[in-house]
Design a protein around this motif. Structure first.
Motif, mmCIF file in Angstrom:
data_model
loop_
_atom_site.group_PDB
_atom_site.id
_atom_site.type_symbol
_atom_site.label_atom_id
_atom_site.label_comp_id
_atom_site.label_asym_id
_atom_site.label_seq_id
_atom_site.Cartn_x
_atom_site.Cartn_y
_atom_site.Cartn_z
ATOM 1 N N ALA A 1 4.618 10.588 -0.230
ATOM 2 C CA ALA A 1 4.217 9.946 -1.497
ATOM 3 C C ALA A 1 4.773 8.525 -1.585
ATOM 4 O O ALA A 1 4.080 7.604 -2.042
ATOM 5 N N ILE A 2 6.020 8.329 -1.159
ATOM 6 C CA ILE A 2 6.618 6.984 -1.165
ATOM 7 C C ILE A 2 5.806 6.073 -0.244
ATOM 8 O O ILE A 2 5.451 4.945 -0.605
ATOM 9 N N LEU B 1 6.244 8.473 -9.646
ATOM 10 C CA LEU B 1 5.084 8.231 -8.770
ATOM 11 C C LEU B 1 3.784 8.143 -9.573
ATOM 12 O O LEU B 1 2.884 7.398 -9.236
ATOM 13 N N GLU B 2 3.743 8.931 -10.658
ATOM 14 C CA GLU B 2 2.551 8.915 -11.501
ATOM 15 C C GLU B 2 2.479 7.616 -12.323
ATOM 16 O O GLU B 2 1.408 7.077 -12.560
ATOM 17 N N THR C 1 2.588 4.630 -1.657
ATOM 18 C CA THR C 1 2.677 3.506 -2.603
ATOM 19 C C THR C 1 2.847 2.178 -1.863
ATOM 20 O O THR C 1 2.859 1.112 -2.495
ATOM 21 N N VAL D 1 7.247 1.993 -4.314
ATOM 22 C CA VAL D 1 8.492 2.659 -4.687
ATOM 23 C C VAL D 1 9.366 2.752 -3.436
ATOM 24 O O VAL D 1 8.864 2.953 -2.337
ATOM 25 N N GLN E 1 7.643 14.194 -0.668
ATOM 26 C CA GLN E 1 8.201 12.992 -1.299
ATOM 27 C C GLN E 1 8.119 11.778 -0.365
ATOM 28 O O GLN E 1 7.746 10.676 -0.794
ATOM 29 N N TRP F 1 8.432 12.754 -9.343
ATOM 30 C CA TRP F 1 6.969 12.818 -9.431
ATOM 31 C C TRP F 1 6.436 12.084 -10.643
ATOM 32 O O TRP F 1 5.354 11.505 -10.609
ATOM 33 N N THR G 1 4.155 4.486 -11.755
ATOM 34 C CA THR G 1 4.302 3.156 -11.152
ATOM 35 C C THR G 1 2.988 2.587 -10.620
ATOM 36 O O THR G 1 2.131 3.322 -10.159
#
Ligand code: ZN
Length: 315
Positions: A217-218, A186-187, A221, A193, A214, A183, A189
């Protein structure tokens, strides 16, 4: 066997480790490797990402030595420019393809050897390393891996590594990362990812697999998850393509068809799937995917998603 004209990318294999440890030859030992030149031709693999992995029992300076040796082996014995060309830019992928040769790209698995010094990261970039898995299962100067109970997240140095990787145009790979570190990445970059070789935790609970949050979230990005052929990340006991399909299906439903690719982990596993044992078996897998999802989605999974991320990330 089904043949498609799609571009096929395998996002993770430990070929270099086996070549170094066992003295194997990428071109001559056709089948002792799980991924070799022969398997790439037979299976229609266009781009292979070669992991630079050193066992964690080595100290970081010794790891750096090994990594430099692997890179030299890759350049001297594998990327001959006639059968396989090294990839430094997205243009290289296109040019190799136009020449009818294979592509190979280097990815560091675990940043221990960087030893808290961005100059070493930049030197490795200059030598051709275009991606990095921040940790293996253990912790290092950048972050903690899934094997660390403390799970302390990214270190301050780790944050500067992400910013520098974004600036250089290196793929940030979160496979093996502890959840808090994940995490934090993620914050931090500003670029897509990837998780080069991980499956879905909701399908099979394993510490190396990813939660739905997860995976989403990937995808957010613009990155991707490379579903992996490691049997013990797929299910208990023996695994087949049909078992792996449950992970593919779950990821497609969770993150969409733009966020999934492949990362076999060939030559990093002692036991393989029953029907996806090496690079030559790729057509069997593609045949099943085509039946299940059709040609358009299959082409995205087999390589178009990887190509999109490479195009966006590599300078
Ligand atoms: Zn790995």
């Amino acid at each position: 066997m089904y043949r498609t004209n799609g571009f096929l990318v395998d996002g993770h294999a430990d070929i270099l480790l086996r070549i170094e440890e066992e003295g194997l030859d990428f071109y001559k030992d056709r089948t002792s490797l799980q991924q070799s030149y022969h398997h790439m031709v037979e299976g229609g693999v266009d781009l292979q990402i070669f992991a630079l992995f050193v066992e964690p029992e080595h100290e970081p300076p010794a790891m750096l030595t090994r990594v430099l040796q692997y890179i030299e082996t890759f350049k001297r014995e594998i990327a001959d420019g006639k059968r396989l060309g090294a990839v430094y830019t997205y243009q290289d992928v296109l040019e190799n393809h136009a020449k009818g040769i294979k592509s190979g790209m280097l990815s560091l698995e675990g940043g221990d050897c960087i030893q808290g010094d961005l100059r070493i990261l930049r030197s490795l970039y200059d030598l051709g390393v275009r991606a990095m898995g921040l940790t293996w299962n253990n912790g290092n100067c950048i972050a903690d891996g899934v094997g660390e109970k403390k799970d302390r997240g990214l270190t301050p140095f780790g944050r500067s590594v992400i910013r520098e990787m974004n600036r250089l145009g290196m793929l940030v790979d979160v496979s093996h990362l502890g959840e808090r570190s994940f995490w934090d990445v993620l914050e931090e970059t500003r670029a897509p990812v990837i998780a080069s070789h991980s499956n879905a935790k909701a399908v099979y609970f394993h510490r190396r697999n990813l939660t739905d949050e997860q995976i989403r979230a990937i995808a957010s990005t613009g990155g991707l998850v490379g579903v992996t052929f490691v049997p013990y990340f797929i299910r208990d006991g023996e695994a087949t393509i049909n078992d792996l399909l449950l992970h593919v299906d779950h990821m497609l439903h969770t993150a969409g068809e733009d966020a999934v690719g492949f990362g076999s982990d060939f030559d990093g596993i002692e036991r393989t799937m029953l029907d996806l044992r090496n690079g030559s078996d790729y057509p069997r897998f593609l045949e099943v995917l085509i039946k299940e999802y059709g040609e358009t989605v299959t082409k995205k999974l087999m390589g178009e998603n990887w190509l999109r991320v490479l195009k966006q990330t590599l300078k």
